[in-house]
Design a protein around this motif. Structure first.
Motif, PDB file in Angstrom:
ATOM      1  N   GLU A  77       0.826  -1.209   0.000  1.00 12.40           N
ATOM      2  CA  GLU A  77       0.000   0.000   0.000  1.00 12.40           C
ATOM      3  C   GLU A  77       0.862   1.261   0.000  1.00 12.40           C
ATOM      4  OE1 GLU A  77      -3.667  -0.201   2.394  1.00 12.40           O
ATOM      5  OE2 GLU A  77      -3.007   1.705   3.259  1.00 12.40           O
ATOM      6  N   TYR A 151     -21.031  -5.255  -3.624  1.00  9.53           N
ATOM      7  CA  TYR A 151     -20.044  -6.170  -3.048  1.00  9.53           C
ATOM      8  C   TYR A 151     -19.181  -5.441  -2.011  1.00  9.53           C
ATOM      9  CZ  TYR A 151     -16.015  -9.408  -2.980  1.00  9.53           C
ATOM     10  OH  TYR A 151     -15.015 -10.274  -2.598  1.00  9.53           O
ATOM     11  N   SER A 153     -15.422  -6.113   0.192  1.00  9.58           N
ATOM     12  CA  SER A 153     -14.267  -6.902   0.613  1.00  9.58           C
ATOM     13  C   SER A 153     -13.963  -6.515   2.050  1.00  9.58           C
ATOM     14  CB  SER A 153     -13.086  -6.604  -0.308  1.00  9.58           C
ATOM     15  OG  SER A 153     -11.904  -7.155   0.214  1.00  9.58           O
ATOM     16  N   ARG A 155     -11.873  -5.421   3.990  1.00 10.57           N
ATOM     17  CA  ARG A 155     -10.917  -4.437   4.495  1.00 10.57           C
ATOM     18  C   ARG A 155     -11.620  -3.128   4.852  1.00 10.57           C
ATOM     19  NH1 ARG A 155      -5.022  -4.716   1.850  1.00 10.57           N
ATOM     20  NH2 ARG A 155      -6.062  -6.196   0.495  1.00 10.57           N
ATOM     21  N   GLN A 367     -14.288 -24.339   3.116  1.00  9.62           N
ATOM     22  CA  GLN A 367     -14.549 -24.353   1.668  1.00  9.62           C
ATOM     23  C   GLN A 367     -14.817 -25.765   1.133  1.00  9.62           C
ATOM     24  OE1 GLN A 367     -11.062 -22.159   0.433  1.00  9.62           O
ATOM     25  NE2 GLN A 367     -12.093 -20.189   0.629  1.00  9.62           N
ATOM     26  N   HIS A 401      -9.703 -11.347   6.180  1.00  8.61           N
ATOM     27  CA  HIS A 401      -9.502  -9.908   6.010  1.00  8.61           C
ATOM     28  C   HIS A 401      -9.565  -9.209   7.360  1.00  8.61           C
ATOM     29  CE1 HIS A 401      -9.068  -8.771   1.866  1.00  8.61           C
ATOM     30  NE2 HIS A 401     -10.048  -9.560   1.469  1.00  8.61           N
ATOM     31  N   LEU A 458     -17.052  -2.279  -3.116  1.00  4.14           N
ATOM     32  CA  LEU A 458     -16.277  -1.536  -2.128  1.00  4.14           C
ATOM     33  C   LEU A 458     -15.050  -2.392  -1.810  1.00  4.14           C
ATOM     34  CD1 LEU A 458     -16.319   1.051  -0.383  1.00  4.14           C
ATOM     35  CD2 LEU A 458     -17.395  -0.282   1.419  1.00  4.14           C
ATOM     36  N   GLY A 459     -14.042  -2.250  -2.653  1.00  4.45           N
ATOM     37  CA  GLY A 459     -12.804  -3.013  -2.477  1.00  4.45           C
ATOM     38  C   GLY A 459     -12.885  -4.402  -3.088  1.00  4.45           C
ATOM     39  N   PHE A 462     -13.327  -8.885  -7.478  1.00  2.45           N
ATOM     40  CA  PHE A 462     -14.410  -9.828  -7.742  1.00  2.45           C
ATOM     41  C   PHE A 462     -14.107 -10.739  -8.928  1.00  2.45           C
ATOM     42  CE2 PHE A 462     -18.772 -11.055  -8.903  1.00  2.45           C
ATOM     43  CZ  PHE A 462     -19.335 -11.282  -7.654  1.00  2.45           C
ATOM     44  N   LYS A 488      -5.558  -0.284  -6.024  1.00  2.14           N
ATOM     45  CA  LYS A 488      -4.618  -0.698  -7.056  1.00  2.14           C
ATOM     46  C   LYS A 488      -5.335  -1.381  -8.199  1.00  2.14           C
ATOM     47  CE  LYS A 488      -0.318  -1.358  -4.824  1.00  2.14           C
ATOM     48  NZ  LYS A 488       0.673  -2.389  -4.508  1.00  2.14           N
ATOM     49  N   GLU A 547     -12.945   5.984   1.798  1.00  2.00           N
ATOM     50  CA  GLU A 547     -14.113   5.143   1.512  1.00  2.00           C
ATOM     51  C   GLU A 547     -15.401   5.733   2.103  1.00  2.00           C
ATOM     52  OE1 GLU A 547     -12.341   0.730   0.768  1.00  2.00           O
ATOM     53  OE2 GLU A 547     -12.329   1.476   2.827  1.00  2.00           O
ATOM     54  N   THR A 649      -7.459 -25.624  -3.411  1.00  2.00           N
ATOM     55  CA  THR A 649      -6.779 -24.419  -3.893  1.00  2.00           C
ATOM     56  C   THR A 649      -6.396 -23.579  -2.688  1.00  2.00           C
ATOM     57  OG1 THR A 649      -8.837 -23.172  -4.066  1.00  2.00           O
ATOM     58  CG2 THR A 649      -8.144 -24.425  -6.004  1.00  2.00           C
ATOM     59  N   TYR A 656      -1.463 -11.974  -1.356  1.00  2.00           N
ATOM     60  CA  TYR A 656      -2.573 -11.671  -0.471  1.00  2.00           C
ATOM     61  C   TYR A 656      -3.842 -11.883  -1.279  1.00  2.00           C
ATOM     62  CZ  TYR A 656      -5.402 -10.081   3.234  1.00  2.00           C
ATOM     63  OH  TYR A 656      -6.340 -10.080   4.253  1.00  2.00           O
ATOM     64  N   TYR A 728      -4.621 -20.578  -5.776  1.00  2.00           N
ATOM     65  CA  TYR A 728      -5.726 -19.696  -6.142  1.00  2.00           C
ATOM     66  C   TYR A 728      -5.071 -18.364  -6.444  1.00  2.00           C
ATOM     67  CZ  TYR A 728      -8.181 -16.080  -3.178  1.00  2.00           C
ATOM     68  OH  TYR A 728      -8.676 -14.944  -2.596  1.00  2.00           O
ATOM     69  N   ASN A 732      -9.244 -20.865 -10.175  1.00  2.00           N
ATOM     70  CA  ASN A 732     -10.668 -20.570  -9.977  1.00  2.00           C
ATOM     71  C   ASN A 732     -11.566 -20.944 -11.150  1.00  2.00           C
ATOM     72  OD1 ASN A 732      -9.434 -19.365  -7.724  1.00  2.00           O
ATOM     73  ND2 ASN A 732     -11.191 -18.053  -7.429  1.00  2.00           N
ATOM     74  N   SER A 749     -13.953 -24.311  -2.780  1.00  2.00           N
ATOM     75  CA  SER A 749     -12.619 -24.168  -3.388  1.00  2.00           C
ATOM     76  C   SER A 749     -11.587 -25.144  -2.840  1.00  2.00           C
ATOM     77  CB  SER A 749     -12.086 -22.763  -3.175  1.00  2.00           C
ATOM     78  OG  SER A 749     -13.082 -21.822  -3.178  1.00  2.00           O
TER      79      SER A 749
END
Ligand SMILES: Nc1nc2c(c(=O)[nH]1)N[C@H]1C(S)=C(S)[C@@H](COP(=O)(O)OP(=O)(O)OC[C@H]3O[C@@H](n4cnc5c(=O)[nH]c(N)nc54)[C@H](O)[C@@H]3O)O[C@H]1N2
Ligand SMILES: Nc1nc2c(c(=O)[nH]1)N[C@H]1C(S)=C(S)[C@@H](COP(=O)(O)OP(=O)(O)OC[C@H]3O[C@@H](n4cnc5c(=O)[nH]c(N)nc54)[C@H](O)[C@@H]3O)O[C@H]1N2
Ligand SMILES: [Mo]
Length: 763
Positions: A77, A151, A153, A155, A367, A401, A458-459, A462, A488, A547, A649, A656, A728, A732, A749
């Motif tokens: 970051e 969606y 994530s 964080r 999973q 996360h 939101l992060g 996907f 990123k 955010e 997987t 990360y 992974y 996928n 998975s």
């Protein structure tokens, strides 16, 4: 190009290998002194919460807790690299799409809001207000709010997540797919039914007292390195550490603490696991049944084994469980678990020899199709001797996360409890939608089928994190608009809707000024500790928004005068957002004062007080039979002329999730490459192939749709026969959208039935 090699790793986890890797990371990102200061502030009382993982911090003590993968997350970051408008002018989206995930990430931080221009196939800059207006126009034009998907994530901070769910519910939908759907959803489902709370009950203090710690399906050396410190201390005190894992994971075997001068000087290390059960993929439920059976047999033979007082006062369902284990067949258990009867009994004896037991688990448990049942078996084991709601004992699902647990606490959930919706209605006066929304897998199907039209994230990433990659891509590409709030460049930016926006945001390490005042946000770790996080680096670009600011300004643009919330006022001071959180959630009463204390506070967890918020008012045992009809069983029935393997997987040490930091997986001995598949040497021989040969991997599924990935190198490895492991997200495309965990919807998975065919090195 980096040399590709396979070299068995002899060192401990941590140690000099970790320090060396950190040096290279800092060099790569061009982080010198600034980086050092940044790193020293991770997880400190006045610093920011490490975006690496959800493992809690030791009292925010003054010493810097060294964590190699925390350093990588922070450095990624704080990187000096930038992906600005020049990059997007230079490359068309088609050209960007041809680059690897590693390359995309490596371009650095996004600096400007960008909009996709279909005429030139380039992203171009756009003003923030125009971006919000475009989204608002799409959202307000939809025939139904349920055609939009939001969606998250894990964080996102509590403040951002709270505003987000409030906006989306006032807009009119519960469509909140999130990374949790792919992660610990089964833990929540299993535990809520059993103990009335979907979270773990233990704290770090319990780790100091436990005399046995069971670790199912988790690789802390890579994914939660600071957990190794707790395990090492526990081991030193004489606690038993029992690992269940199909792979011999280095971080579960030995660990050297880079802060221990003696260990570092002498190249010494501490063992971690006292017992290692290398079971078959998906075999945990059978192994747990064996352990439970042994416990009950011991009770019958010598008595005094079970906590009868606890069982009588606090639980239901014991008789049915005991009954179901009575006639259980050891042979079946051995066959399905891959462990011998003696091994299952030995594991159970460790359990019986301990007064205080903690059970941890991760993705190796969640999973699978039968993950909810497996977790309930882990809980059964704890309940038999009352290992919950007392010091040193309890369940510990280890979250991924850094704020995935907090996001759920804030109401990011496609199946919101009625009480939350009632409360929102009371506080804000709008009528929130009552129908359940779509989870991750349902949202993909809906987009693919042309129903959902707007996708907002939101992060996260996907396009890369989800199963059945090409189905997901079809879905995203069918959307009228896709919006990615992000730091990123990633795959989800180059697989997009007819219109697309990239909205670059501040990272958690960065100073967030509102009205000229620096703002902190709050997060909740895996043990329900809530604390403040203050960024300290200057923003990567002056054009970034936080955010919370993105959500509030979008809400304002979309809902305008019809909203019951004064979005822009809330934005001026995040303490005001926390006051709103306190109004809606009683557990967060007096939020601002409680979070002002260094280290924060712990959210109430009724199960840890032995108060059971279940339908019966008690904790419950659940009997689950060994699954003998899994996708692998069915595939073996159908495909007789080829060997069917179960593929898991997993993450390498240099990634990360979908962010690939590098091409090494040090502890597993893989260097300079990721397209590898771990396989038992005898299985290679039986296939008529050799170690190092190239293969294609094909899924065996029943919908006639081809799912295949090509060009993976066979690596002879210490893994049970019939099982495979690969990384992974490259694998996928093999995970069918319809392969989900019962009662949780989590993509399976970790258990994909596949066959291998000779292939070629990728071109
Ligand atoms: N550095 C780093 N840290 C991270 C992440 C990251 O990618 N990188 N990701 C974060 C996130 S979101 C999460 S959810 C966590 C993930 O952390 P983990 O839960 O450790 O996830 P995985 O890497 O998928 O590893 C799963 C482990 O389960 C084992 N396993 C696979 N199948 C089975 C099985 O059937 N039974 C048993 N008993 N074991 C099995 C695998 O061999 C592996 O050791 O880490 C978080 N922290
Ligand atoms: N086959 C397989 N699939 C899996 C898994 C598996 O084990 N196997 N694991 C699953 C699990 S456990 C999870 S949690 C999901 C992960 O799914 P996601 O959470 O969707 O994926 P990440 O890779 O963590 O997201 C990384 C992206 O987040 C963005 N980002 C980073 N920091 C920030 C920030 O501060 N703010 C914002 N807005 N964006 C930021 C960056 O653009 C980065 O590219 O994947 C799941 N998918
Ligand atoms: Mo996760």
């Amino acid at each position: 190009m980096q040399e590709q090699k396979i070299a068995f790793y002899k060192g401990p986890a941590g140690g000099w290998g970790a320090l060396n890797s950190v040096k290279n990371t800092l060099l790569h990102h061009d982080i010198a002194l600034k980086g050092a200061k940044t790193l020293l502030s991770a997880n400190q009382p006045d610093g920011f919460d490490c975006p690496g993982c959800a493992w809690p911090d030791r009292n925010h003590a003054s010493t810097f807790e060294f964590c190699e993968n925390g350093v990588k997350a922070v450095a990624a970051e704080a990187t000096a690299r930038r992906a600005g408008p020049e990059l997007f002018a230079r490359y068309s989206v088609r050209e960007l799409a041809q680059q690897s995930d590693f390359w995309l990430e490596d371009q650095g931080r996004l600096t400007h809001p960008m909009v996709y221009d279909p005429a030139s196939d380039h992203y171009q800059t756009i003003a923030w207000d125009d971006a919000f207006a475009l989204i608002a126009q799409h959202l307000n034009a939809l025939p139904s709010p349920d055609q939009a998907v939001f969606y998250t994530s894990g964080r996102a901070s509590n403040e951002a997540a709270f505003l987000y769910q409030l906006f989306v519910r006032e807009y009119g939908t519960n469509n909140f797919p999130d990374c949790s759907n792919m992660c610990h959803e089964p833990s929540g489902s299993a535990m809520r039914e059993q103990i009335g709370v979907g979270k773990g009950t233990v704290t770090l203090a319990d780790f100091e007292e436990a005399d046995a710690i069971f670790i199912f399906g988790q690789n802390p050396g890579t994914n939660h390195p600071r957990m190794l410190g707790e395990l090492r201390e526990a081991h030193k005190r004489g606690a038993r550490i029992v690992s269940f894992n199909p792979l011999r994971e280095r971080g579960l075997e030995r660990f050297a603490d880079p802060q221990d001068k003696l260990e570092m000087a002498t190249l010494g290390s501490s063992p971690i696991s006292t017992h290692y059960f290398q079971l078959r993929v998906g075999g945990d439920l059978a192994a747990l049944r064996g352990m439970l059976k042994h416990v009950l047999e011991q009770e019958a033979a010598r008595g005094g084994v079970l906590d009868h007082g606890f069982i009588a006062e606090h639980t239901t369902g014991f008789e049915a469980l005991a009954q179901s284990l009575q006639d259980e067949d050891w042979e079946l258990l051995a066959q399905e678990s891959g462990l011998s009867e003696a091994q299952m009994r030995a594991a159970a004896d460790v359990y019986l020899g301990a007064d205080k037991v903690i059970a941890c688990w991760g993705m190796g448990i969640t999973q699978h199709g039968h993950s909810v049942a497996t977790i309930q078996m882990i809980m059964n084991l704890l309940l038999l001797r009352g290992h919950i709601g007392r010091p040193g004992a309890g369940p510990c699902p280890v979250r991924g996360h850094s704020n995935v647990q907090g996001d759920r606490s804030m109401g990011i959930w496609e199946k919101p409890p009625a009480a939350l919706l009632d409360r929102l209605q009371e506080v804000y006066g709008f009528a929130p939608p009552r129908a359940h929304g779509m989870d991750t897998v349902e949202a993909i199907a809906s987009m693919r089928d042309g129903q959902a039209q707007v996708f907002f994230a939101l992060g996260g990433n996907f396009a890369a994190a989800t199963p059945d990659t090409y189905e997901t891509w079809k879905g995203l590409q069918r959307c009228a608009l896709t919006v990615q709030v992000t730091t990123k460049l990633n795959r989800s930016h180059v697989v997009h809707g007819r219109q697309a926006l990239l909205l670059p945001c501040l990272g958690r390490t960065e100073i967030d000024l509102q009205n000229g005042q620096p703002q902190g946000v709050t997060v909740e770790d895996s043990m329900s500790m809530v604390h403040l996080s203050m960024g300290m680096n200057p923003p990567a670009s002056p054009h970034l928004l936080s955010e919370p600011a993105i959500v509030a300004r979008l809400a304002h643009a979309t809902l305008g005068a019809r909203s019951r919330v004064d979005w822009l006022a809330l934005l001026g001071d995040y303490a005001l957002i926390r006051d709103e959180i306190a109004k809606v959630f009683s557990d967060f009463s007096d939020f601002n004062a409680r979070v002002a204390v260094p280290g924060g506070f712990r959210l109430r967890n009724t199960a840890s007080e032995r108060i059971w918020a279940t339908a019966s008012g008690k904790a419950s045992f659940h009997a689950h039979a060994v699954p003998v009809d899994t996708p692998t069983h069915r595939a073996r029935e159908r495909v007789r002329d080829q060997r069917v393997f179960t593929l898991l997987t997993t993450r390498s040490h240099d990634q990360y999730n979908t962010t690939i930091y590098g091409m090494d997986d040090r502890y597993r001995g893989v260097f300079g490459q990721r397209r590898v598949v771990f396989i038992h040497a005898d299985d290679i021989r039986d296939l008529g192939l050799a170690d190092g040969d190239w293969v294609n991997i094909r899924t065996v599924w029943d919908d006639g749709q081809p799912r295949q990935v090509d060009g993976f190198k066979l690596v002879a490895y210490d893994i049970p026969r019939g099982n495979l492991a690969a990384y992974y997200p490259e694998t996928n495309p093999l995970v069918p959208l319809s392969a989900v965990a019962a009662l949780a919807g989590t993509p399976t998975s970790k258990s994909i039935p596949v066959v291998l065919e000779p292939g070629q090195a990728p071109g």
